[in-house]
Design an enzyme around this catalytic site. Structure first.
Site, mmCIF file in Angstrom:
data_model
loop_
_atom_site.group_PDB
_atom_site.id
_atom_site.type_symbol
_atom_site.label_atom_id
_atom_site.label_comp_id
_atom_site.label_asym_id
_atom_site.label_seq_id
_atom_site.Cartn_x
_atom_site.Cartn_y
_atom_site.Cartn_z
ATOM 1 N N LYS A 61 6.085 -7.022 0.329
ATOM 2 C CA LYS A 61 5.291 -8.011 -0.106
ATOM 3 C C LYS A 61 5.437 -9.676 0.528
ATOM 4 C CE LYS A 61 3.293 -4.429 -1.142
ATOM 5 N NZ LYS A 61 2.729 -3.551 -0.146
ATOM 6 N N ASP B 73 -2.953 -4.374 2.130
ATOM 7 C CA ASP B 73 -2.875 -3.991 0.926
ATOM 8 C C ASP B 73 -2.020 -4.433 -0.276
ATOM 9 O OD1 ASP B 73 -3.396 -1.871 -0.830
ATOM 10 O OD2 ASP B 73 -1.959 -0.494 -0.124
ATOM 11 N N GLU C 188 -3.254 2.303 -6.236
ATOM 12 C CA GLU C 188 -3.233 3.706 -5.916
ATOM 13 C C GLU C 188 -3.012 4.721 -7.208
ATOM 14 O OE1 GLU C 188 0.146 1.604 -3.303
ATOM 15 O OE2 GLU C 188 -1.964 1.264 -4.074
#
Length: 298
Positions: free
Chosen positions: A228, A253, A283
């Protein structure tokens, strides 16, 4: 003194216990058996409790908290299962694909991974819920050239590649060689190896080489799903290398969980992009997360 009552001289009379103060003699022969049964019941009950906590209670609690969910699934459970099974999570995921998916059928590969992650062992793929958003973006754009940053086990690679037109090219970068090894097998099981070029190495090293090494002029779609803290520097590097055209899309994402605040601030405030947030969930949990779609304006 009544001689009929006294015992004869030199003889010892033994009275039964019951005759002495009402005492009863109790045997100890059953004690070890009872003790072992108690120990067995205690161990069985404890094991059942621990299994219930591990299998249902803790996962149900942590699925509403991003930090706890990631720590539980991605640190504690993964390390424990790695130790117990002497294998890695990607290896176990590959085993689920080979056991449950039909060779050459990308959708069955996606389903096998989703079933594994929901019912067996969580893994940080884009997931089924956000995967549908990814599918819709790919289908709408119908890209000829795609760059994916972060292959992991090939889940999103399979989703993207299965929707590309025949002559399209998907280049996916994976830093971890162990992940890349598994991803190649997952992609091959889906029958998509001809559409995908998996490259091992750091994104910062490979992005400047895209034009020279792969003959790519620009990418229609860039899917960011790697470290990230690399989202923003890699997005800027892609710009500097002129790998975006007007209308190219950056799709990122996990912008909320674990989160990429610096990247979001950049694409939402830069005049180079028009951004849209697709709200979803991390998720296989109930934690809020989403995808950020940023159209490059040139």
């Amino acid at each position: 003194m009544n001689a009929g009552i006294c015992p004869p001289a030199g003889k010892l009379t033994v009275f039964p216990l019951a005759a002495r103060g009402g005492e009863k003699r109790t045997g100890n022969s059953a004690c070890p058996h009872t003790m072992w049964l108690t120990l067995l019941y205690s161990c069985t009950g404890g094991a059942a409790l621990l299994y219930a906590l591990y299998r249902w209670v803790i996962p149900a609690v942590v699925q509403y908290h991003g930090g706890l969910a990631l720590f539980w699934h991605d640190v504690l459970v993964e390390r424990m299962l790695d130790t117990v099974t002497q294998s890695t999570r990607p290896q176990r995921l590959l085993g689920a694909v080979q056991k449950n998916a039909t060779r050459g059928d990308p959708r069955s590969v996606v389903k096998a991974i989703d079933d594994f992650c929901r019912n067996k062992e969580w893994a940080m793929n884009v997931g089924d819920e956000k995967g549908c958003i990814l599918d819709s973006v790919v289908s709408e754009l119908n890209p000829d050239t795609v760059l994916e940053l972060g292959t992991y086990c090939g889940y999103s690679t399979v989703r993207i590649a299965s929707l590309l037109p025949p002559r399209a090219k998907l280049i996916t970068l994976e830093f971890n060689p162990d992940f890349a090894l598994i991803a190649r097998q997952v992609i091959a099981w889906a029958g998509l190896e001809d559409k995908v070029q998996l490259v091992e190495g750091a994104s910062g090293d490979w992005i400047p080489k895209m034009k020279e090494q792969f003959g790519v002029k620009t990418f229609d779609l860039v899917f960011l799903d790697h470290w990230k803290d690399r989202y923003l520097p890699d997005a800027k590097l892609i710009e500097e290398c002129s790998l975006l055209r007007k209308g190219s899309i950056l799709l990122a994402d996990n912008v909320i969980c674990p989160g990429t605040p610096d990247y979001l601030e950049y694409v939402r405030n830069s005049p180079k992009y028009k951004s849209q947030y697709f709200k979803s969930h991390l998720e296989y949990t109930k934690v809020e997360d989403g995808l950020e779609k940023s159209v490059f304006l040139g």
